[in-house]
Design a protein around this motif. Structure first.
Motif, PDB file in Angstrom:
ATOM      1  N   TYR A  33       0.840  -1.201   0.000  1.00  0.00           N
ATOM      2  CA  TYR A  33       0.000   0.000   0.000  1.00  0.00           C
ATOM      3  C   TYR A  33       0.874   1.250   0.000  1.00  0.00           C
ATOM      4  O   TYR A  33       0.647   2.181  -0.764  1.00  0.00           O
ATOM      5  CB  TYR A  33      -0.939  -0.005   1.217  1.00  0.00           C
ATOM      6  CG  TYR A  33      -1.791   1.241   1.299  1.00  0.00           C
ATOM      7  CD1 TYR A  33      -3.010   1.304   0.644  1.00  0.00           C
ATOM      8  CD2 TYR A  33      -1.361   2.369   2.003  1.00  0.00           C
ATOM      9  CE1 TYR A  33      -3.792   2.444   0.701  1.00  0.00           C
ATOM     10  CE2 TYR A  33      -2.129   3.510   2.066  1.00  0.00           C
ATOM     11  CZ  TYR A  33      -3.346   3.548   1.411  1.00  0.00           C
ATOM     12  OH  TYR A  33      -4.106   4.690   1.462  1.00  0.00           O
ATOM     13  N   LYS A  34       1.882   1.243   0.877  1.00  0.00           N
ATOM     14  CA  LYS A  34       2.773   2.398   0.959  1.00  0.00           C
ATOM     15  C   LYS A  34       3.557   2.591  -0.338  1.00  0.00           C
ATOM     16  O   LYS A  34       3.758   3.721  -0.790  1.00  0.00           O
ATOM     17  CB  LYS A  34       3.745   2.239   2.128  1.00  0.00           C
ATOM     18  CG  LYS A  34       3.097   2.398   3.485  1.00  0.00           C
ATOM     19  CD  LYS A  34       4.133   2.227   4.579  1.00  0.00           C
ATOM     20  CE  LYS A  34       3.588   2.481   5.949  1.00  0.00           C
ATOM     21  NZ  LYS A  34       4.636   2.367   6.988  1.00  0.00           N
TER      22      LYS A  34
ATOM     23  N   ASN B  15       1.273   4.174  -2.915  1.00  0.00           N
ATOM     24  CA  ASN B  15       0.884   5.548  -2.592  1.00  0.00           C
ATOM     25  C   ASN B  15       2.052   6.484  -2.325  1.00  0.00           C
ATOM     26  O   ASN B  15       1.857   7.615  -1.913  1.00  0.00           O
ATOM     27  CB  ASN B  15      -0.078   5.533  -1.403  1.00  0.00           C
ATOM     28  CG  ASN B  15      -1.384   4.903  -1.789  1.00  0.00           C
ATOM     29  OD1 ASN B  15      -2.087   5.405  -2.648  1.00  0.00           O
ATOM     30  ND2 ASN B  15      -1.696   3.760  -1.209  1.00  0.00           N
TER      31      ASN B  15
ATOM     32  N   SER C 180       4.634   6.380  -0.101  1.00  0.00           N
ATOM     33  CA  SER C 180       5.199   6.622   1.219  1.00  0.00           C
ATOM     34  C   SER C 180       6.185   5.541   1.655  1.00  0.00           C
ATOM     35  O   SER C 180       6.704   5.598   2.762  1.00  0.00           O
ATOM     36  CB  SER C 180       4.078   6.772   2.258  1.00  0.00           C
ATOM     37  OG  SER C 180       3.299   5.604   2.312  1.00  0.00           O
TER      38      SER C 180
ATOM     39  N   ALA D   4      -8.541   2.013  -0.706  1.00  0.00           N
ATOM     40  CA  ALA D   4      -8.698   2.769   0.542  1.00  0.00           C
ATOM     41  C   ALA D   4      -7.992   4.120   0.439  1.00  0.00           C
ATOM     42  O   ALA D   4      -6.922   4.226  -0.150  1.00  0.00           O
ATOM     43  CB  ALA D   4      -8.146   1.966   1.712  1.00  0.00           C
ATOM     44  N   GLU D   5      -8.599   5.135   1.024  1.00  0.00           N
ATOM     45  CA  GLU D   5      -8.108   6.510   0.914  1.00  0.00           C
ATOM     46  C   GLU D   5      -6.907   6.792   1.807  1.00  0.00           C
ATOM     47  O   GLU D   5      -6.137   7.706   1.537  1.00  0.00           O
ATOM     48  CB  GLU D   5      -9.228   7.503   1.273  1.00  0.00           C
ATOM     49  CG  GLU D   5     -10.536   7.284   0.559  1.00  0.00           C
ATOM     50  CD  GLU D   5     -11.369   6.160   1.176  1.00  0.00           C
ATOM     51  OE1 GLU D   5     -11.351   5.972   2.407  1.00  0.00           O
ATOM     52  OE2 GLU D   5     -12.038   5.459   0.404  1.00  0.00           O
ATOM     53  N   SER D   6      -6.768   6.039   2.874  1.00  0.00           N
ATOM     54  CA  SER D   6      -5.677   6.292   3.812  1.00  0.00           C
ATOM     55  C   SER D   6      -5.122   4.968   4.316  1.00  0.00           C
ATOM     56  O   SER D   6      -5.764   3.923   4.184  1.00  0.00           O
ATOM     57  CB  SER D   6      -6.165   7.128   4.996  1.00  0.00           C
ATOM     58  OG  SER D   6      -7.051   6.356   5.794  1.00  0.00           O
ATOM     59  N   LEU D   7      -3.944   5.027   4.920  1.00  0.00           N
ATOM     60  CA  LEU D   7      -3.332   3.831   5.473  1.00  0.00           C
ATOM     61  C   LEU D   7      -4.198   3.259   6.600  1.00  0.00           C
ATOM     62  O   LEU D   7      -4.357   2.042   6.708  1.00  0.00           O
ATOM     63  CB  LEU D   7      -1.920   4.139   5.977  1.00  0.00           C
ATOM     64  CG  LEU D   7      -1.146   2.965   6.558  1.00  0.00           C
ATOM     65  CD1 LEU D   7      -0.996   1.840   5.545  1.00  0.00           C
ATOM     66  CD2 LEU D   7       0.219   3.430   7.040  1.00  0.00           C
ATOM     67  N   THR D   8      -4.788   4.124   7.394  1.00  0.00           N
ATOM     68  CA  THR D   8      -5.646   3.667   8.484  1.00  0.00           C
ATOM     69  C   THR D   8      -6.862   2.913   7.963  1.00  0.00           C
ATOM     70  O   THR D   8      -7.185   1.819   8.443  1.00  0.00           O
ATOM     71  CB  THR D   8      -6.104   4.861   9.356  1.00  0.00           C
ATOM     72  OG1 THR D   8      -4.948   5.542   9.830  1.00  0.00           O
ATOM     73  CG2 THR D   8      -6.954   4.413  10.522  1.00  0.00           C
ATOM     74  N   SER D   9      -7.530   3.471   6.960  1.00  0.00           N
ATOM     75  CA  SER D   9      -8.699   2.785   6.413  1.00  0.00           C
ATOM     76  C   SER D   9      -8.288   1.509   5.673  1.00  0.00           C
ATOM     77  O   SER D   9      -9.007   0.514   5.717  1.00  0.00           O
ATOM     78  CB  SER D   9      -9.518   3.703   5.511  1.00  0.00           C
ATOM     79  OG  SER D   9      -8.786   4.093   4.389  1.00  0.00           O
TER      80      SER D   9
ATOM     81  N   HIS E  28      -5.752  -0.442   6.495  1.00  0.00           N
ATOM     82  CA  HIS E  28      -5.466  -1.419   7.538  1.00  0.00           C
ATOM     83  C   HIS E  28      -6.758  -1.978   8.124  1.00  0.00           C
ATOM     84  O   HIS E  28      -6.890  -3.195   8.323  1.00  0.00           O
ATOM     85  CB  HIS E  28      -4.607  -0.781   8.632  1.00  0.00           C
ATOM     86  CG  HIS E  28      -4.082  -1.768   9.611  1.00  0.00           C
ATOM     87  ND1 HIS E  28      -4.754  -2.070  10.767  1.00  0.00           N
ATOM     88  CD2 HIS E  28      -2.965  -2.527   9.596  1.00  0.00           C
ATOM     89  CE1 HIS E  28      -4.071  -2.977  11.435  1.00  0.00           C
ATOM     90  NE2 HIS E  28      -2.974  -3.273  10.751  1.00  0.00           N
TER      91      HIS E  28
END
Length: 96
Positions: free
Chosen positions: A5-6, A9, A11, A74-79, A81
């Protein structure tokens, strides 16, 4: 999957980002099933890579492409995960 994911995106470390390529669908219509997919590496492109980077560049696209679209996009790493954890629990509990 978090490192993938990172890498997708921007990161993750640069060398990991270089090992994954997002799928760019051709044509006017973009399918929701292809959203967030990665292109598997060609055998020719992976000849100069180490064994570990070959493993990541092959397995990352394969595993990510098997995830449902709502997890991949997913829009963010938190979502990501949260959705990944939910998905994995569902898969595990359904097979038990």
């Amino acid at each position: 999957m978090v490192q993938t994911y990172k890498a997708v995106n921007g990161s993750a470390r640069t060398y990991l980002q270089a090992l994954v390529r997002p799928h760019a669908p051709t044509g006017a219509l973009r399918s929701t099933t292809s959203a967030g997919r990665l292109v598997p590496p060609s055998l020719r492109a992976s000849k100069g890579l180490t064994a570990m980077s070959q493993l990541f560049s092959v397995l990352a696209p394969q595993w990510r492409n098997e995830l449902p679209a709502n997890v991949r996009t997913a829009e963010s790493l938190t979502s990501f995960h949260t959705r990944l954890t939910t998905h994995l629990f569902r898969v595990h509990l359904d097979s038990a």
